[in-house]
Structures are given as structure tokens and as C-alpha cells.
Design a protein around this motif. Structure first.
Motif, PDB file in Angstrom:
ATOM      1  N   TRP A 360     -62.567 -46.335  20.139  1.00  0.00           N
ATOM      2  CA  TRP A 360     -63.557 -45.299  19.820  1.00  0.00           C
ATOM      3  C   TRP A 360     -64.881 -45.943  19.436  1.00  0.00           C
ATOM      4  O   TRP A 360     -64.917 -46.946  18.715  1.00  0.00           O
ATOM      5  CB  TRP A 360     -63.066 -44.429  18.666  1.00  0.00           C
ATOM      6  N   ARG A 362     -69.226 -45.519  18.301  1.00  0.00           N
ATOM      7  CA  ARG A 362     -70.049 -44.713  17.416  1.00  0.00           C
ATOM      8  C   ARG A 362     -70.577 -43.470  18.127  1.00  0.00           C
ATOM      9  O   ARG A 362     -70.693 -42.399  17.524  1.00  0.00           O
ATOM     10  CB  ARG A 362     -71.227 -45.540  16.897  1.00  0.00           C
ATOM     11  N   THR A 365     -68.119 -40.595  17.717  1.00  0.00           N
ATOM     12  CA  THR A 365     -68.154 -39.912  16.419  1.00  0.00           C
ATOM     13  C   THR A 365     -69.469 -39.170  16.220  1.00  0.00           C
ATOM     14  O   THR A 365     -69.495 -38.105  15.609  1.00  0.00           O
ATOM     15  CB  THR A 365     -67.946 -40.928  15.282  1.00  0.00           C
ATOM     16  N   THR A 405     -55.262 -43.172  17.677  1.00  0.00           N
ATOM     17  CA  THR A 405     -56.225 -43.570  16.635  1.00  0.00           C
ATOM     18  C   THR A 405     -57.350 -42.572  16.395  1.00  0.00           C
ATOM     19  O   THR A 405     -58.232 -42.831  15.581  1.00  0.00           O
ATOM     20  CB  THR A 405     -56.855 -44.930  17.003  1.00  0.00           C
ATOM     21  N   TYR A 406     -57.358 -41.425  17.093  1.00  0.00           N
ATOM     22  CA  TYR A 406     -58.521 -40.536  16.975  1.00  0.00           C
ATOM     23  C   TYR A 406     -58.698 -39.982  15.565  1.00  0.00           C
ATOM     24  O   TYR A 406     -59.819 -39.813  15.090  1.00  0.00           O
ATOM     25  CB  TYR A 406     -58.456 -39.404  18.014  1.00  0.00           C
ATOM     26  N   ASP A 408     -58.032 -41.518  12.846  1.00  0.00           N
ATOM     27  CA  ASP A 408     -58.576 -42.584  11.998  1.00  0.00           C
ATOM     28  C   ASP A 408     -60.096 -42.558  11.989  1.00  0.00           C
ATOM     29  O   ASP A 408     -60.725 -43.029  11.036  1.00  0.00           O
ATOM     30  CB  ASP A 408     -58.093 -43.955  12.486  1.00  0.00           C
ATOM     31  N   LYS A 409     -60.668 -42.031  13.069  1.00  0.00           N
ATOM     32  CA  LYS A 409     -62.130 -41.956  13.185  1.00  0.00           C
ATOM     33  C   LYS A 409     -62.657 -40.595  12.725  1.00  0.00           C
ATOM     34  O   LYS A 409     -63.816 -40.265  12.958  1.00  0.00           O
ATOM     35  CB  LYS A 409     -62.558 -42.198  14.638  1.00  0.00           C
TER      36      LYS A 409
END
Length: 790
Positions: A360, A362, A365, A405-406, A408-409
Motif C-alpha cells: 500500500w 501513500r 491512503t 494488510t489493508y 493496517d493502513k
């Protein structure tokens, strides 16, 4: 023990273990095949029924929004009225602080604050408009968002059945140029293209470049923009800025002549285009040097595409295609905010992980945060689709890594699913998942969304109520005994005023009744005006000269028709003179109004009310209407009618005068012009003189008849005015609750009407004005007027 094991491959049922294949005969195999086919048919039927139910449920949800939208609109109107009243209160508060003498009153007023509350109302009005527009749509909209080159357009193609000529998905940079909304539609594919106006193009497209790049004053017109662009000074230190400038220059400025004709003044325009024409409005193809090859997309604000989806159970659901982010075109982030906030019920994020450098970033996000700003409860209104690419560049490992892991972000969505966006089955499987979720959850999401607005409104109501309760406290507390004594004094004064006023109005009515019944009932002012009009009719007759008559005949063709035309012209000319009586009639009406308002001023002391001081007649009545509260309808309505009362020639005198001009009407005139066998200059002049003589005679007769009927004309204003005044007095004295409404009105201004009794303390007058304004605002701020949800 033997185990019978079967599998289905296409439409043929086979036994997996060849050793046992002979055990099963053909009849048993056929039986098993029939059973399997029946189960498949039942499953398909169940699926169709489920889809039909889903589509119907979505339609019902949209329909249920309609009454809610109407309630929100009513709340907006009440909030606007409340904001206006709070502005008046704040304005009055500031004035009173400088006017009152009592220190206690000054401290009381200084402790109030309505300005911030009014600002809060403005914010809530903006939010309610936002909510109303969202719920007013006749479709549920799914917004498809992604960075440039992630497969968003390919996914939309598989869902809609459209191809590159409508939804461009070509390699080599951003393809989609504008926001498009795609609707399921039975019939031929077409689009509605919404083009910017000249003004919106400058403000929404060009202006942001000037502001971001510091290019100075934003152009006001296209002519200003067509002038050479301001120079920049990047010196290689700002590659992003240089790219933005190249977009502005290379796309919009240098190509202005190619698309300027599509920009119209005033408002944005909409045009319908066929499927074959859609591509030029939605795509931005470039040559090998990066130069645009077509330009019609540049002035486009939005495109609405109507086509038949392969998955026809979408029903009232639309797909909103937002241009991919990632290039240096300005306005993309703002476009996402506006689109998600106003047009979208649920978001699909499309992300294609890199098979080599996955993880992922920046920008992922940042994109989520941008959407989070615009769409309430995004975590329950969004899905993440990880675009699986197969083949040599297979990215399944990257997709699985992103899927694990999505969270986690802090990318919170309903579900993160891996799907091949280029595969019809996979893409439509994603759509089915989303439609099922919408059908099951959108109503509760809408309710929760609207509830947050209602709760905020309830808190606003409480804050305003608290401040109004504080403002309604008396500046100086008085005893109950003092209040009773004051009311007793007022009623004694009012009852005397009421008797005097009623008696004076009755006397005035008898007076003007006697005037209009007497032989000398003429209004001298109007009489002079009418006599002047008759004089003008005689002096400015409008009669044509002989040469003019001959000219008309040459144009018309025969003498009788020429005579008839001249009659019409003369009658029209005379009528114009009579229309000048409007001034005299209105002057006559005004004199009556002045006499009546003088009665009100003398007998009820209304002239001492500040807003009415020095006024009389229509000016007095106009202000009086404004001063009477809307709730006092038995008082306000007759004053309004009297203020608007006026007379005119057409309304009051034409019915009397037009019959007097009948001899000038060819249809009511029996004059026959002589015939001539052969015309020559001498006979033509003779015929024209004959017509001229007839015209003079008939004109004189018409004016004479009007002059002889002046007595009836003179009396008309007095009669009409009497009936109007009689109706006014009946309503203000004799209608139900008339006396009570006068009492309420007089009490409001008692300090001015009886200055000796009440005017010794100006602060008491200020206090009463303040209390009246606060009470009016309290009435508007009732909680039931600000609720669209129970």
C-alpha cells in the motif's frame, strides 16, 4: 464396500474411478443426470427470483425517500425564516444597547449572542441542501474510484457492456476525461452531454490553475483567457507546477479555438448525442508527443450515458465513473469530493497491485482520506476491489498481500475482494455482491445518515431555545399587582379610543356618501382633468389631411375601405386621450385615502407611531400594512386592500365612454362613400374631400356626446371610492375579532399613542418591542417545525 463417486463435467456425468465404471448402467446414469439438471434449474430459478426481489426492493427504497425529501425542504424553509428573525434580533440588540438608559438593561442585552447562532443556521442550511439533493435522486449510485491505470474503466466496460468508444480504457495514461454516470436503459445507447457555460468553465476549470500556479488575476471572460498566458518562473524546481502549466497551456489555452464554440453564455447546456458521438466527449486521445488529438471533451462538465447492462437486474442503480487520479490536471480531488458527497451512495475502490513492487502506498491512503471527507460512514459504504491480472504479469501474490494488510493502513471498507476486472463473470460477480449489500443495507445507512443531521438540528434548536429563553426575561422585574394595574389602565384608554375611532370612521363614511349622492358630487380635481381631455380631443383630433387620405387609398385599394381605416385610426387616437384620465382618477383615489388616514391619525393617534410619522394617504397605508402583524388578518387584509386600491380609465370609465364612440366604428356606421366609374386626379381629390368631411362630422359628434356625458363621468370616482371605503370600514370595525385585533395592535404601540401615560420611560417602550420580537422568533423555533425525522 464400494463408494459411488460422480462429478459433473459440462453436461456429461462420469464415474471418476474407471474400475467401478461398469457397475453403473446407463439407466442409472440417465437418472442421475436428470436429477442434477433439475437441481440446476431450481437453483437458477431461485437466483432469478432473488434478483427480481432485490431489484424491487431497491426501487421501493428509492420511492421511500420521496416524502423524506419533502420534509427536509419544509425544514429548510423554516430555518431560513428563523435565520432572518435572528438577524433582526441581533440588529435590534446592538441598537438597543446604545439606546436604553438603564444599566441593568445594557448588561442584559450585552450578555446575549445571536450572531453565532445565525451562522450555525447557515451551516445547517448548507448541510440540509446537501442531504436533500442526495436523497432526491431516482437511482442508487455506485461510485467507481481509482488512481490512473488501475483498471477502473475496464471494470466499468464489463459491467455496462460498453466498449472503448464510450468508456475509454486504453494504455498510456489517463483515458477518461470527464465524470460520467452510466444508467441501465432499455433501448439504444445514447448520452446527455452537459457542457460548461462560459462562466462556469472559467470558474471551475481555468480558475484553479491560475490560483494554484500563482498566475495572477483569474480571467473574467474567454476573451481574457485567449490573451497570452502570464509567464512562469519555475526554473526546473517545480516539476509538478511545470506539468500543470503545460496542461493549462497545451490543452486549454492553445486549443481554445477548437472548442470555444461549445461554450455558451449564461447557464450550462445539455445536448443529446448518439453512441457513435460519445467518445469525443469522454476521452482524451493524444499523439506520440502527448498532444491532444480531439478537443470536444475540454468544455464538458458531465456526461450521462444510457445503455442496456448485461446484468439486467441492476434496476434503478447507476454507476458513476470518476476520472482516474494521478496526472497533473487540477480539480480531480475536488471532483471526487463533490461527486461522492452529492451523487454517490456507495464507493468501489479499484486497485491493481504491482506484481513486483507491491504494498500500500501513500497515494492509496490519501485517496481513501479524500473519499472519507465527502461520504458519511464510508467504512460501511465502500468496497475495495483488488484487480487480479493473470498471464505473464500475474499479480495474485501482490493482491493477496494487499488483501491481508489493508486494515493496517486504516483503509476500512465493508469487504476487500480480489477479482479480475477484465473478466465479465468476475466483474459482474462484484456488482452482484454490491447490489445485494445495497438492497439489504442502504435503508439503514440512509436512516443513520439522516439521523446525524436531525440530531444536529435538535441540538441547534436547543441552543437557540436557550438563548431565546434568556432573551425573553424581563429587563426589570415588576410585581404582579403592577402588571394588573397597567393592563387596567390600558383597557380604559383603549375603550375610549375605540369608541372615538369607530364614531369618526362612521361619520367619514356618511360624509363621502352624502357627497356622491349630491348634485355637486364631482371631484374638482378629476373634473378639471376630464375637461382638459375633452379639450385635447377637440384640438388634437387625429383627422387626416386630404393628401393623407389619398395616400391611404393608394395603399388600400378602394375608397370605402379607406374610409373605414380612417375611422379606426381616429377612434384609436381619441381613446389614447381618454387613457390620460388615469392620472386624474388616481389623484382622486389618493385624496380619499388622505382623508381617511387623517381620521386614523387624529382619532387613534396612529401618526405618533415612529414609522408612520409625517405620512398620509398611500404612503401611510403601505407602512401601516407592514406594521400590522401577519397574525392580525382581520386588520391586515382590509388595510392591504385599501392600500392597493386604485382606478383607471380601462377599469372604471371605458365601459361608459366606448359606446359614445360607436359612430367611429365601421361595423356600427352606415355611411357609404360615393362610387366613381373612372378615376383621375380630379375625382380622387373629390373623393378624398368627401371622406374628410364625413370624418370631421363624425369626430365632432363623438366628442360632443362625450362632453354631454361628463356629469356621469365626473361622479364615477366618488361612487367607486365610497364603496371601497365602506368595505374597509365594515371589515375593520365589524368583522369577527376586529376589536380584539385593534387592541393587540394598539397595545404594541401604546407608548407612542399615549405618550403622557406611557411615554415617561422610553426603556419600557424598548422593552416591549424587544419582547414582541423574541416571542415571534420563539414561535418559529418550535421543535416540530425543524424535524424531518421522528
Amino acid at each position: 464396500m464400494l463408494t459411488k463417486k460422480t462429478t459433473q463435467s459440462s453436461k456429461i456425468l462420469k464415474v471418476a474411478n474407471p474400475i467401478y465404471a461398469q457397475i453403473f448402467d446407463y439407466e442409472w446414469i440417465e437418472y442421475i443426470q436428470e436429477q442434477m439438471q433439475e437441481k440446476i434449474s431450481l437453483a437458477k430459478e431461485k437466483e432469478i427470483n432473488t434478483m427480481s426481489t432485490r431489484s424491487k426492493k431497491i426501487a421501493e427504497i428509492i420511492q421511500q425517500r420521496v416524502p423524506l425529501v419533502a420534509k427536509i425542504k419544509n425544514v429548510e424553509e423554516h430555518l431560513g425564516e428563523l435565520a432572518s428573525n435572528l438577524f433582526n434580533i441581533e440588529e435590534r440588540r446592538i441598537r438597543l444597547i446604545g439606546s436604553v438608559n438603564n444599566p441593568q438593561a445594557k448588561d442584559f442585552l450585552s450578555g446575549l449572542d445571536f450572531l453565532n447562532l445565525r451562522g450555525n443556521i447557515t451551516e445547517h442550511l448548507s448541510q440540509l441542501e446537501f442531504l436533500r439533493k442526495r436523497l432526491s435522486r431516482n437511482t442508487l449510485n455506485i461510485g467507481v474510484v481509482g488512481l490512473m491505470g488501475q483498471g477502473k474503466s475496464t471494470f466499468l466496460q464489463r459491467i455496462s457492456g460498453l466498449e472503448d468508444d464510450v468508456i475509454p480504457a486504453r494504455k498510456g495514461g489517463a483515458c477518461t476525461a470527464v465524470r460520467s454516470t452510466i444508467y441501465h436503459h432499455e433501448g439504444e445507447t445514447y448520452a446527455e452531454v452537459i457542457l460548461h457555460s462560459e462562466n462556469s468553465f472559467i470558474q471551475e476549470v481555468i480558475g484553479p490553475y491560475y490560483q494554484e500556479l500563482g498566475l495572477g488575476v483569474v480571467p473574467e471572460t474567454l476573451d481574457d483567457f485567449a490573451k497570452p498566458l502570464p509567464n512562469t518562473n519555475f526554473d526546473g524546481s517545480n516539476s509538478t507546477g511545470e506539468s500543470m502549466y503545460e496542461h493549462l497551456k497545451g490543452d486549454y489555452h492553445e486549443n481554445l479555438s477548437h472548442y470555444r464554440n461549445l461554450l455558451k453564455p449564461n447557464s450550462p447546456t445539455t445536448q443529446r448525442v448518439s453512441k457513435a458521438e460519445i467518445d469525443k466527449y469522454v476521452s482524451q486521445p493524444r499523439d506520440n508527443n502527448g498532444k491532444l488529438k480531439t478537443f470536444d471533451h475540454l468544455p464538458v462538465r458531465e456526461v450521462k450515458i444510457y445503455c442496456k447492462f448485461p446484468n439486467q437486474d441492476v434496476g434503478k442503480v447507476a454507476l458513476v465513473d470518476i476520472p482516474g487520479l494521478g496526472d497533473t490536471r487540477l480539480g480531480d480531488e475536488q471532483l471526487i469530493l463533490e461527486t461522492l458527497g452529492q451523487e454517490v451512495d456507495l464507493v468501489l475502490f479499484i486497485r491493481r497491485p504491482d506484481p513486483l513492487r507491491y504494498g500500500w502506498e501513500r497515494r492509496d491512503t490519501d485517496l481513501y482520506k479524500t473519499a472519507y471527507q465527502a461520504l458519511n460512514n464510508l467504512e460501511n459504504r465502500s468496497f475495495m476491489i483488488l484487480n487480479h491480472v493473470s498471464g505473464n504479469n500475474d499479480n495474485i501474490d501482490a493482491c493477496q498481500k494487499h488483501q491481508s494488510t489493508y486494515r493496517d493502513k486504516h483503509i476500512n471498507v465493508v469487504e476487500c475482494r480480489i477479482a479480475d476486472c477484465s473478466n465479465d463473470t468476475a466483474a459482474n460477480g462484484v456488482l452482484d455482491m454490491v447490489l445485494d449489500y445495497l438492497a439489504s443495507n442502504i435503508k439503514s445507512l440512509d436512516d443513520k445518515y439522516a439521523r446525524t443531521y436531525q440530531e444536529s438540528l435538535n441540538q441547534l434548536h436547543k441552543n437557540i431555545s436557550d438563548e431565546l429563553n434568556k432573551a425573553s426575561q424581563d429587563w426589570m422585574q415588576k410585581s404582579q399587582e403592577a402588571d394588573i394595574n397597567e393592563m387596567g389602565k390600558f383597557l380604559r384608554l383603549f375603550n375610549k379610543l375605540w369608541i372615538d375611532l369607530a364614531s369618526a370612521l362612521e361619520d367619514f363614511l356618511y360624509e363621502i356618501d352624502a357627497e356622491q349622492e349630491s348634485k355637486n358630487s364631482e371631484d374638482d380635481g378629476f373634473k378639471e382633468q376630464a375637461e382638459a381631455v375633452i379639450q385635447q380631443c377637440q384640438e388634437d383630433s387625429g383627422l387626416p389631411e386630404i393628401e393623407d387620405i389619398m395616400g391611404k387609398k393608394a395603399d388600400i385599394g378602394d375608397w370605402q375601405s379607406t374610409f373605414n381605416r380612417c375611422l379606426n385610426d381616429i377612434r384609436t387616437h381619441l381613446t389614447q386621450h381618454f387613457e390620460a384620465m388615469d392620472t386624474g382618477l388616481n389623484n382622486s383615489v389618493e385624496r380619499i385615502k388622505v382623508r381617511l388616514t387623517n381620521v386614523l391619525i387624529e382619532k387613534a393617534n396612529l401618526g405618533d407611531i415612529p414609522a408612520l410619522r409625517g405620512l398620509e394617504g398611500s404612503k401611510f397605508l403601505k407602512v401601516m400594512v407592514a406594521e400590522i402583524d401577519d397574525g392580525l388578518i382581520n386588520l391586515k387584509q382590509p388595510f392591504t386592500s385599501l392600500y392597493k386600491f386604485e382606478m383607471s380609465y380601462k377599469a372604471n370609465l371605458r365601459y361608459m365612454i366606448r359606446p359614445l364612440l360607436n359612430n367611429l366604428n365601421p361595423n356600427r356606421n352606415e355611411v357609404q362613400i360615393s362610387r366613381v366609374e373612372k378615376e383621375n386626379p380630379e375625382t380622387r381629390k373629390k373623393m378624398a374631400k368627401e371622406i374628410s368631411d364625413y370624418l370631421k362630422e363624425l369626430h365632432g359628434e363623438a366628442v360632443y356626446r362625450c362632453e354631454n356625458n361628463l356629469d356621469n363621468i365626473f361622479a364615477e370616482p366618488g361612487k367607486t371610492a365610497f364603496y371601497e371605503v365602506e368595505d374597509f370600514i365594515d371589515r375593520v370595525l365589524r368583522s369577527e375579532n376586529a376589536k380584539e385585533e385593534w387592541q393587540t395592535f394598539i397595545y404594541k404601540y401604546k407608548d407612542f399613542i399615549w405618550p403622557k401615560e406611557y411615554g415617561q420611560d422610553p426603556d419600557s417602550r424598548y422593552r416591549q418591542e424587544w419582547q414582541d420580537l423574541v416571542k415571534e422568533t420563539v414561535e418559529i423555533n418550535k421543535i416540530e417545525k425543524l424535524q424531518f425525522l421522528q
